[in-house]
Design a protein around this motif. Structure first.
Motif, PDB file in Angstrom:
ATOM      1  N   THR A 163      -4.691   7.943  -7.978  1.00 51.82           N
ATOM      2  CA  THR A 163      -3.823   7.404  -6.938  1.00 51.82           C
ATOM      3  C   THR A 163      -3.658   8.376  -5.778  1.00 51.82           C
ATOM      4  OG1 THR A 163      -1.635   6.467  -6.453  1.00 51.82           O
ATOM      5  CG2 THR A 163      -1.713   8.274  -8.047  1.00 51.82           C
ATOM      6  N   ASP A 164      -3.572   7.808  -4.587  1.00 49.74           N
ATOM      7  CA  ASP A 164      -3.261   8.589  -3.392  1.00 49.74           C
ATOM      8  C   ASP A 164      -1.773   8.515  -3.061  1.00 49.74           C
ATOM      9  OD1 ASP A 164      -3.001   5.994  -2.536  1.00 49.74           O
ATOM     10  OD2 ASP A 164      -4.451   6.141  -0.902  1.00 49.74           O
ATOM     11  N   GLY A 165      -1.007   7.928  -3.976  1.00 56.75           N
ATOM     12  CA  GLY A 165       0.416   7.758  -3.768  1.00 56.75           C
ATOM     13  C   GLY A 165       0.793   6.363  -3.332  1.00 56.75           C
ATOM     14  N   GLU A 166      -0.235   5.586  -2.906  1.00 62.48           N
ATOM     15  CA  GLU A 166       0.021   4.223  -2.461  1.00 62.48           C
ATOM     16  C   GLU A 166      -0.833   3.205  -3.212  1.00 62.48           C
ATOM     17  OE1 GLU A 166      -0.513   4.016   1.731  1.00 62.48           O
ATOM     18  OE2 GLU A 166       1.136   5.400   2.190  1.00 62.48           O
ATOM     19  N   LYS A 167      -2.123   3.514  -3.334  1.00 62.55           N
ATOM     20  CA  LYS A 167      -3.041   2.596  -4.002  1.00 62.55           C
ATOM     21  C   LYS A 167      -3.643   3.269  -5.231  1.00 62.55           C
ATOM     22  CE  LYS A 167      -4.228   0.182   0.285  1.00 62.55           C
ATOM     23  NZ  LYS A 167      -5.320  -0.205   1.209  1.00 62.55           N
ATOM     24  N   GLN A 187      -3.550  -2.571  -5.754  1.00 65.45           N
ATOM     25  CA  GLN A 187      -2.154  -2.335  -5.407  1.00 65.45           C
ATOM     26  C   GLN A 187      -1.306  -1.968  -6.619  1.00 65.45           C
ATOM     27  OE1 GLN A 187      -1.050  -2.178  -2.296  1.00 65.45           O
ATOM     28  NE2 GLN A 187      -3.085  -2.698  -1.510  1.00 65.45           N
ATOM     29  N   THR A 188      -1.782  -2.329  -7.807  1.00 67.60           N
ATOM     30  CA  THR A 188      -0.988  -2.109  -9.017  1.00 67.60           C
ATOM     31  C   THR A 188      -1.701  -1.163  -9.975  1.00 67.60           C
ATOM     32  OG1 THR A 188      -1.957  -4.080 -10.055  1.00 67.60           O
ATOM     33  CG2 THR A 188       0.116  -4.358  -8.856  1.00 67.60           C
ATOM     34  N   ARG A 189      -0.903  -0.515 -10.778  1.00 69.72           N
ATOM     35  CA  ARG A 189      -1.413   0.437 -11.761  1.00 69.72           C
ATOM     36  C   ARG A 189      -1.765  -0.267 -13.064  1.00 69.72           C
ATOM     37  NH1 ARG A 189       1.801   5.761 -14.146  1.00 69.72           N
ATOM     38  NH2 ARG A 189       0.298   6.232 -15.812  1.00 69.72           N
ATOM     39  N   ARG A 243      -3.954  12.224 -10.169  1.00 69.40           N
ATOM     40  CA  ARG A 243      -3.704  12.352  -8.738  1.00 69.40           C
ATOM     41  C   ARG A 243      -4.108  13.752  -8.294  1.00 69.40           C
ATOM     42  NH1 ARG A 243       2.886  12.550  -7.769  1.00 69.40           N
ATOM     43  NH2 ARG A 243       3.148  14.804  -8.057  1.00 69.40           N
TER      44      ARG A 243
END
Length: 226
Positions: free
Chosen positions: A112-116, A132-134, A142
């Motif tokens: 993750t980049d913190g958003e996607k 969009q979701t984990r 990360r």
């Protein structure tokens, strides 16, 4: 006697090779100067059961295209640009058809980049197909990554449900952050063994459920808890 047998053996092999090369050259020559067209493009991958429709669409070659009008390097580049593709090999067959074999990234986790959230390959490649979701059942990374994440991913599978994310620290060791906010500082060497110890501690004492902030396992001789 032995030399005589070897001579005839080499002679026969040379004749067979000459016949093969002659037939091949004649076939290719006829194909180059005759009306040979692409009627089919076969696409295969090293991962069975995968949907290859995006690869077929990226080829963008209409049936009936003259086979030698197709630039194989450009074709390989188009298919290689599809997210998830690691390597491409393209062959032009004697009948004019094309054969494509691709190697896909072996996704073992997310980054993750913190958003996607991006699929993460076993070799540390971040595949550019963000979501969009984990994936709550998988491991999340990360920050910077090493070239191989397979060992650490395998080691933490048994406690995947307790992990918020993994982070590569100073390009030499891992931090494991739990969903409860505990930072587990793993050693530079023997991280898999340390995780095994953590799993045993959690099974026996429920340490990941306690009100603590840090479990420092960098020193193999002792474990510090804060």
């Amino acid at each position: 006697m032995k030399r005589s047998i070897l001579f005839w053996l080499y002679f026969v092999v040379a004749i067979l090779l000459a016949i093969y090369l002659s037939v091949r050259l004649i076939t290719l020559g006829a194909a180059r100067h005759g009306p040979v067209f692409v009627r089919n493009i076969s696409i295969s991958a090293d991962a069975p059961g995968k949907d290859l429709s995006a690869l077929a669409a990226s080829a963008a070659i209409a049936p009936g295209t003259r086979t030698y009008a197709v630039d194989l390097n450009s074709l390989a580049a188009r298919i290689g640009a599809v997210p998830g593709v690691r390597a491409v090999a393209v062959r032009r067959l004697a009948n004019g058809n094309l054969s494509v074999h691709v190697k896909l990234h072996h996704v073992v986790a997310q980054w993750t980049d913190g958003e996607k959230f991006f699929p993460l390959s076993v070799d540390g490649t971040i595949v550019n197909t963000p979501e969009q979701t984990r994936d709550n059942g998988g491991i999340l990374f990360r920050g910077e990554l090493p070239r191989d994440v397979s060992r650490i991913t395998n080691a933490v599978q048994r406690i995947a449900g307790d992990i918020d994310y993994m982070e590569w620290i100073e390009n030499r060791r891992w931090n494991l952050v739990t969903r409860g906010g505990i930072t587990v500082m793993l050693p530079e060497k023997g991280a898999a063994d340390a995780i095994g110890t953590l799993i045993v501690m959690n099974a026996n004492h429920g340490i990941l459920n306690k009100q603590i902030s840090v479990i420092d396992m960098r020193d193999g001789a002792r474990i510090l808890v804060k």
